[in-house]
Design a protein around this motif. Structure first.
Motif, PDB file in Angstrom:
ATOM      1  N   ALA A 232     -44.007 -14.612  12.046  1.00  0.00           N
ATOM      2  CA  ALA A 232     -45.053 -14.693  10.918  1.00  0.00           C
ATOM      3  C   ALA A 232     -46.489 -15.294  11.703  1.00  0.00           C
ATOM      4  O   ALA A 232     -47.329 -14.539  11.326  1.00  0.00           O
ATOM      5  CB  ALA A 232     -44.836 -15.789  10.016  1.00  0.00           C
ATOM      6  N   GLY A 233     -46.333 -16.230  12.799  1.00  0.00           N
ATOM      7  CA  GLY A 233     -47.736 -16.554  13.382  1.00  0.00           C
ATOM      8  C   GLY A 233     -48.000 -15.467  14.080  1.00  0.00           C
ATOM      9  O   GLY A 233     -49.133 -15.324  14.216  1.00  0.00           O
ATOM     10  N   SER A 235     -47.497 -12.021  13.712  1.00  0.00           N
ATOM     11  CA  SER A 235     -48.178 -11.051  12.849  1.00  0.00           C
ATOM     12  C   SER A 235     -49.639 -11.483  12.480  1.00  0.00           C
ATOM     13  O   SER A 235     -50.416 -10.792  11.974  1.00  0.00           O
ATOM     14  CB  SER A 235     -47.231 -10.830  11.662  1.00  0.00           C
ATOM     15  OG  SER A 235     -47.793  -9.884  10.828  1.00  0.00           O
ATOM     16  N   ARG A 236     -49.605 -12.835  12.100  1.00  0.00           N
ATOM     17  CA  ARG A 236     -51.130 -13.407  11.399  1.00  0.00           C
ATOM     18  C   ARG A 236     -52.214 -13.130  12.586  1.00  0.00           C
ATOM     19  O   ARG A 236     -53.203 -12.789  12.293  1.00  0.00           O
ATOM     20  CB  ARG A 236     -50.943 -14.656  10.784  1.00  0.00           C
ATOM     21  CG  ARG A 236     -52.095 -15.037  10.055  1.00  0.00           C
ATOM     22  CD  ARG A 236     -51.670 -16.129   9.205  1.00  0.00           C
ATOM     23  NE  ARG A 236     -51.457 -17.599  10.011  1.00  0.00           N
ATOM     24  CZ  ARG A 236     -49.966 -17.826   9.969  1.00  0.00           C
ATOM     25  NH1 ARG A 236     -49.320 -17.372   9.355  1.00  0.00           N
ATOM     26  NH2 ARG A 236     -49.618 -18.963  10.909  1.00  0.00           N
ATOM     27  N   SER A 239     -53.010  -9.463  12.985  1.00  0.00           N
ATOM     28  CA  SER A 239     -53.771  -9.027  12.004  1.00  0.00           C
ATOM     29  C   SER A 239     -55.158  -9.429  12.134  1.00  0.00           C
ATOM     30  O   SER A 239     -55.916  -8.632  11.736  1.00  0.00           O
ATOM     31  CB  SER A 239     -52.954  -9.423  10.767  1.00  0.00           C
ATOM     32  OG  SER A 239     -53.727  -8.985   9.600  1.00  0.00           O
ATOM     33  N   THR A 240     -55.350 -10.765  12.451  1.00  0.00           N
ATOM     34  CA  THR A 240     -56.840 -11.257  12.279  1.00  0.00           C
ATOM     35  C   THR A 240     -57.630 -10.348  13.404  1.00  0.00           C
ATOM     36  O   THR A 240     -58.887 -10.132  13.344  1.00  0.00           O
ATOM     37  CB  THR A 240     -56.855 -12.762  12.774  1.00  0.00           C
ATOM     38  OG1 THR A 240     -55.800 -13.319  11.802  1.00  0.00           O
ATOM     39  CG2 THR A 240     -58.055 -13.241  12.749  1.00  0.00           C
ATOM     40  N   ASN A 294     -59.076  -7.978   5.018  1.00  0.00           N
ATOM     41  CA  ASN A 294     -59.276  -9.344   4.962  1.00  0.00           C
ATOM     42  C   ASN A 294     -59.479  -9.727   3.387  1.00  0.00           C
ATOM     43  O   ASN A 294     -60.445  -9.226   2.907  1.00  0.00           O
ATOM     44  CB  ASN A 294     -60.683  -9.771   5.599  1.00  0.00           C
ATOM     45  CG  ASN A 294     -60.853 -11.193   5.900  1.00  0.00           C
ATOM     46  OD1 ASN A 294     -60.692 -11.782   4.999  1.00  0.00           O
ATOM     47  ND2 ASN A 294     -61.078 -11.674   7.138  1.00  0.00           N
TER      48      ASN A 294
END
Length: 314
Positions: A232-233, A235-236, A239-240, A294
């Motif tokens: 999850a980290g 992916s986040r 994405s950022t 965003n």
């Protein structure tokens, strides 16, 4: 004859505009629509970041500054393009051409340095999350924004002063929509090799150096993300960064093709089309790329628009 009088007497003629009245009106309407969308999208982002306290962090400070620079960047050439589309005599004085080029290239350079500052911000946020609030303060953010604009304009003024000190040929037709370095350099009558290399050096400082900083920042960032155990980290984090990387590739791809090449490869038709991409296309896509991916910015825009709607109807 003084340079001031010389600059008033010499006029360049833009040759890229259509001649048929129907086509001119169609082009005018098309550019006007895109320009209105560019201004609306970027101004909304600036307003949302300014009015929403939850967005008063360095990442959005950079985003708001980028949108502000995009507004000024397009304003340097697009209103003049619209006027020329409808005018019979599509001319500009030597001083007007130099001024337009200085602001257009300078703000474009500021764009490039701002993207480098945004890459550094993401690098610190992902690689040093605990120290991020201490390193990336709003004061540092403002300093980086000011430095980006000052360096971009400084390099641009040096380049323009050098180019317009050269002798121009008698034929003064610019095969372009506005005053840009490659088409104007085609009108220089002096020995072009030395001058061409000088222009390439200035372009390298404004384009290649920030791109190297961005590439270095993202090399460390990707390395840190790949070492993250949480899916999850990862992916986040990706994405950022993906929105920023999309804008970087779009911006630097156009700029590198336009400015980092010898004048022997100059092609008026291709350059005219490409100029519309980085003058109107990139500033139009930037707000869409950043807002669609965003949720915080989308939410802030929704709240700003809702407040404005109800304030008008109250």
């Amino acid at each position: 004859m003084t340079w001031q009088n010389h600059s008033v007497l010499i006029e360049f003629v833009f040759l890229a505009y259509p001649f048929h009245p129907e086509l001119r009106i169609l082009v005018f309407l098309g550019i006007s629509l895109i320009y209105a969308l560019v201004i609306t999208g970027n101004v909304l982002i600036v307003l949302a970041i300014q009015r929403e306290t939850c967005l008063h962090i360095p990442m959005y400070c950079f985003l708001g500054s980028l949108s502000g620079v995009e507004v000024c960047y397009t304003a340097a050439v697009v209103p003049h393009m619209l006027a020329n589309t409808l005018k019979t005599q599509k001319t500009i004085t030597l001083l007007g051409c130099a001024t337009q080029m200085a602001f257009f290239i300078g703000l474009g350079g500021a764009d490039c340095f701002l993207l480098a500052a945004m890459a550094y911000d993401r690098y610190v946020a992902i690689c040093y999350p605990l120290q991020y609030p201490l390193i990336m303060t709003l004061t540092l953010c403002v300093r980086l924004v000011v430095a980006s604009v000052v360096i971009g304009l400084f390099l641009s003024v040096q380049l323009v002063a050098f180019m317009f000190s050269l002798p121009f040929c008698q034929a003064r037709g610019i095969k372009h929509f506005f005053c840009d370095a490659p088409p104007v350099m085609q009108l220089v009558c002096a020995n072009s090799h030395f001058h061409e290399h000088s222009v390439l050096v200035a372009a390298t400082l404004a384009i290649a150096v920030p791109f190297f900083l961005i590439a270095t920042s993202y090399a460390f960032t990707v390395s840190a993300v790949l070492r993250t155990h949480s899916a999850a980290g990862r992916s986040r984090a990706f994405s950022t960064c993906s929105s920023h990387l999309t804008v970087v590739l779009l911006q630097y791809g156009c700029c590198a093709f336009m400015y980092l090449r010898p004048s022997s490869n100059y092609s008026p038709k291709k350059d005219q089309l490409l100029s519309l991409v980085y003058t109107l296309g990139t500033p139009l896509l930037n707000p869409l790329i950043y807002t669609l991916r965003n949720n915080e910015v989308k939410g802030a825009l929704g709240r700003v628009l809702t407040r404005n709607y109800f304030s008008k109807n109250s």
